[in-house]
Design a protein around this motif. Sequence first.
Motif, PDB file in Angstrom:
ATOM      1  N   UNK A  23     103.617   4.743  96.966  1.00  0.00           N
ATOM      2  CA  UNK A  23     102.610   5.711  96.567  1.00  0.00           C
ATOM      3  C   UNK A  23     102.984   6.362  95.237  1.00  0.00           C
ATOM      4  N   UNK A  24     104.266   6.677  95.076  1.00  0.00           N
ATOM      5  CA  UNK A  24     104.718   7.257  93.815  1.00  0.00           C
ATOM      6  C   UNK A  24     104.536   6.307  92.655  1.00  0.00           C
ATOM      7  N   UNK A  25     104.826   5.031  92.869  1.00  0.00           N
ATOM      8  CA  UNK A  25     104.649   4.046  91.794  1.00  0.00           C
ATOM      9  C   UNK A  25     103.179   3.853  91.457  1.00  0.00           C
ATOM     10  N   UNK A  26     102.322   3.908  92.484  1.00  0.00           N
ATOM     11  CA  UNK A  26     100.886   3.764  92.219  1.00  0.00           C
ATOM     12  C   UNK A  26     100.365   4.964  91.433  1.00  0.00           C
ATOM     13  N   UNK A  27     100.819   6.165  91.815  1.00  0.00           N
ATOM     14  CA  UNK A  27     100.419   7.362  91.084  1.00  0.00           C
ATOM     15  C   UNK A  27     100.899   7.304  89.629  1.00  0.00           C
ATOM     16  N   UNK A  28     102.095   6.783  89.447  1.00  0.00           N
ATOM     17  CA  UNK A  28     102.642   6.666  88.086  1.00  0.00           C
ATOM     18  C   UNK A  28     101.805   5.711  87.243  1.00  0.00           C
ATOM     19  N   UNK A  29     101.395   4.584  87.813  1.00  0.00           N
ATOM     20  CA  UNK A  29     100.571   3.620  87.058  1.00  0.00           C
ATOM     21  C   UNK A  29      99.228   4.211  86.706  1.00  0.00           C
ATOM     22  N   UNK A  30      98.614   4.917  87.657  1.00  0.00           N
ATOM     23  CA  UNK A  30      97.309   5.535  87.393  1.00  0.00           C
ATOM     24  C   UNK A  30      97.434   6.618  86.324  1.00  0.00           C
ATOM     25  N   UNK A  31      98.513   7.394  86.374  1.00  0.00           N
ATOM     26  CA  UNK A  31      98.710   8.441  85.368  1.00  0.00           C
ATOM     27  C   UNK A  31      98.879   7.833  83.982  1.00  0.00           C
ATOM     28  N   UNK A  32      99.589   6.748  83.902  1.00  0.00           N
ATOM     29  CA  UNK A  32      99.785   6.086  82.603  1.00  0.00           C
ATOM     30  C   UNK A  32      98.465   5.528  82.078  1.00  0.00           C
ATOM     31  N   UNK A  33      97.732   4.870  82.962  1.00  0.00           N
ATOM     32  CA  UNK A  33      96.439   4.327  82.552  1.00  0.00           C
ATOM     33  C   UNK A  33      95.493   5.441  82.131  1.00  0.00           C
ATOM     34  N   UNK A  34      95.463   6.547  82.897  1.00  0.00           N
ATOM     35  CA  UNK A  34      94.583   7.656  82.554  1.00  0.00           C
ATOM     36  C   UNK A  34      94.951   8.302  81.234  1.00  0.00           C
ATOM     37  N   UNK A  35      96.251   8.453  80.978  1.00  0.00           N
ATOM     38  CA  UNK A  35      96.693   9.071  79.725  1.00  0.00           C
ATOM     39  C   UNK A  35      96.288   8.229  78.528  1.00  0.00           C
ATOM     40  N   UNK A  36      96.512   6.946  78.632  1.00  0.00           N
ATOM     41  CA  UNK A  36      96.159   6.050  77.520  1.00  0.00           C
ATOM     42  C   UNK A  36      94.642   5.992  77.337  1.00  0.00           C
ATOM     43  N   UNK A  37      93.906   6.072  78.454  1.00  0.00           N
ATOM     44  CA  UNK A  37      92.433   6.056  78.364  1.00  0.00           C
ATOM     45  C   UNK A  37      91.925   7.318  77.673  1.00  0.00           C
ATOM     46  N   UNK A  38      92.581   8.457  77.917  1.00  0.00           N
ATOM     47  CA  UNK A  38      92.171   9.700  77.270  1.00  0.00           C
ATOM     48  C   UNK A  38      92.264   9.571  75.759  1.00  0.00           C
ATOM     49  N   UNK A  39      93.369   9.006  75.274  1.00  0.00           N
ATOM     50  CA  UNK A  39      93.541   8.843  73.830  1.00  0.00           C
ATOM     51  C   UNK A  39      92.511   7.871  73.274  1.00  0.00           C
ATOM     52  N   UNK A  40      92.330   6.738  73.952  1.00  0.00           N
ATOM     53  CA  UNK A  40      91.376   5.756  73.463  1.00  0.00           C
ATOM     54  C   UNK A  40      89.940   6.239  73.516  1.00  0.00           C
ATOM     55  N   UNK A  41      89.564   6.903  74.609  1.00  0.00           N
ATOM     56  CA  UNK A  41      88.191   7.382  74.742  1.00  0.00           C
ATOM     57  C   UNK A  41      87.871   8.521  73.784  1.00  0.00           C
ATOM     58  N   UNK A  42      88.903   9.228  73.337  1.00  0.00           N
ATOM     59  CA  UNK A  42      88.688  10.250  72.310  1.00  0.00           C
ATOM     60  C   UNK A  42      88.107   9.621  71.054  1.00  0.00           C
ATOM     61  N   UNK A  43      88.699   8.492  70.664  1.00  0.00           N
ATOM     62  CA  UNK A  43      88.165   7.784  69.501  1.00  0.00           C
ATOM     63  C   UNK A  43      86.760   7.280  69.720  1.00  0.00           C
ATOM     64  N   UNK A  44      86.477   6.756  70.933  1.00  0.00           N
ATOM     65  CA  UNK A  44      85.134   6.251  71.225  1.00  0.00           C
ATOM     66  C   UNK A  44      84.109   7.383  71.160  1.00  0.00           C
ATOM     67  N   UNK A  45      84.443   8.543  71.747  1.00  0.00           N
ATOM     68  CA  UNK A  45      83.497   9.660  71.787  1.00  0.00           C
ATOM     69  C   UNK A  45      83.194  10.210  70.402  1.00  0.00           C
ATOM     70  N   UNK A  46      84.162  10.128  69.491  1.00  0.00           N
ATOM     71  CA  UNK A  46      83.972  10.711  68.154  1.00  0.00           C
ATOM     72  C   UNK A  46      83.314   9.747  67.170  1.00  0.00           C
ATOM     73  N   UNK A  47      83.013   8.543  67.636  1.00  0.00           N
ATOM     74  CA  UNK A  47      82.287   7.624  66.752  1.00  0.00           C
ATOM     75  C   UNK A  47      80.920   8.191  66.364  1.00  0.00           C
ATOM     76  N   UNK A  48      80.225   8.790  67.346  1.00  0.00           N
ATOM     77  CA  UNK A  48      78.844   9.235  67.111  1.00  0.00           C
ATOM     78  C   UNK A  48      78.753  10.275  65.997  1.00  0.00           C
ATOM     79  N   UNK A  49      79.498  11.409  66.052  1.00  0.00           N
ATOM     80  CA  UNK A  49      79.362  12.373  64.947  1.00  0.00           C
ATOM     81  C   UNK A  49      79.836  11.814  63.610  1.00  0.00           C
ATOM     82  N   UNK A  50      80.792  10.904  63.625  1.00  0.00           N
ATOM     83  CA  UNK A  50      81.254  10.341  62.360  1.00  0.00           C
ATOM     84  C   UNK A  50      80.263   9.338  61.774  1.00  0.00           C
TER      85      UNK A  50
END
Length: 397
Positions: A23-50
Motif C-alpha cells: 500500500x505504501x509503494x502504491x501511494x508513493x507511485x500515485x504521489x509521484x505521478x500526481x506531482x509530475x502531472x501537476x507540473x505538466x498540466x500547468x503548462x497545458x492550462x496556460x496555453x490558452x492565455x498565451x
Amino acid sequence: MTGVLARIDRALVRLFGPGPTAEGRRRERLARLGSCAVVGLTGVALFVPNLAPFLVGSQPIVGAGLAVLGTLVCLGLVAAGVLLYRSDFSTPNAVRIATWNFLGLVVLGTVLLAHGVYRGALGTVTPADALAAGNVLAISAAAHVIIGVHDARRVRAEQLAREREKFAVLSRVLRHNLRNDATVLIGQSRQLAAELDDPSLAETAETLSRRSREVGGLADKTKAMVEALDRRSSPNARLNVHDVATDAVDDVSAADGAEVAVDVPRDLWIWADDSIERALAELVENAVEHGGSEVHVSADTADDGAVRIDVADDGPGVPADERVVISGEEEITQLKHGSGLGLWVARSVAEAAGGDLCFDTDGERTVVRLVHDRAAVPAAVEMADDDAAAPAQSSTV
C-alpha cells in the motif's frame, strides 16, 4: 526556520516515501505521478492565455512574439513534468518541486485575478491582459520549478552529509574495534600455537591466527574506502601506469611470495591519484589468493582513448553473483553482498578518481579491469626521451 524546514522534510518522507508495504509503494507511485502531472498540466492550462492574441485576429509583432515566448515556456513545463517523472529525484522531492510550482501559480495567480476583476469592473479587459497574465504565470511557474529543483538538491545534499557523518563515525569505531580485537586474537593464538603439544590443536591455533590477521586487515580496507569517498572532490594527477603497476605488484609479491607477470608500456600515463596503486594491489592480491597459478598485469589503450589496466588469472574467477553486485548491476542484499572488501576498495578508489572497475574474460582467464582517462606524456619526460613511443616492457616480479 531550519527547524520548520526539517519538519517539512520529515513529513514529506513520511507521507510520500515508498514504505515497506504494498500500500505504501502504491501511494508513493500515485504521489509521484500526481506531482509530475501537476507540473505538466500547468503548462497545458496556460496555453490558452498565451495564445489569446492569435484567437482574436491579427496582432502587433510584439504581441505575437510574447505569445510565442509564453507558448515555449508552457511546452517547457510539459516537458519538465515528463522529465521529473523519469528523473532520479525521490518521490518526496518530486512532491516538493510540484508544490513550489503550485505556490508560484497560487500567489501570482491570485494577484493577477484581482487585477482582472478590477479591470473588468472598469470595462477595459483586453486580450493583451490575458496574454500578460499567461506570460507572467508561465514564467513564474517555470521559475518555481527551478527553485523546487534547487530546494530538492539542497535537501538531498543535507541528507548525504548526515549519512556521511554517521558512516564516518561508524567506520572509525568499527576500525578501532576490529584492529584492537584482532591484535589481541593474534597474540593469544600465536601463544597457543607455541605452547600446545598436540599438532591438531596447534594447527587450529595457527588457523585462528591467520583468520585474526584477515579480520585486522578489514580495518585497513575500510579505511581505504572511507578515504576514497573523502577524495572524490580532489583533483587527479598524471601517473605513469608502469610505475604504479610495478609498485603494486612488488607490495603483493613481497607479502605473499607470489610471481606476477607485468606487461605495461613505460610511456602510458593516466589521470588518477596515488591510491590507484592500492586499488591495483587489491586486485593483484585477490588474484593471487583466489586465482590459479598464473597472474598477469597488463595495460593498453581502448578505442575511445581510455586506458585499461587488466589483472588476469587462470583461476575459477570472481563468482557471477559477486560480479553483478560489485559492478552495480544488482543491489546489495542479505544474500548478495560479496565475500570480501578487496574488490570494493578497488572500485571505490577507481570511482573516486573518475575511473571504473569492470569484469571481462579473454577466453580461459578471468580479467578484472580498471579504466581511467589517458593523460599525455609529461613534457619533461618527452624531452628526456626522444623516443616517445617506447615499446612495452615485460617483467616478472
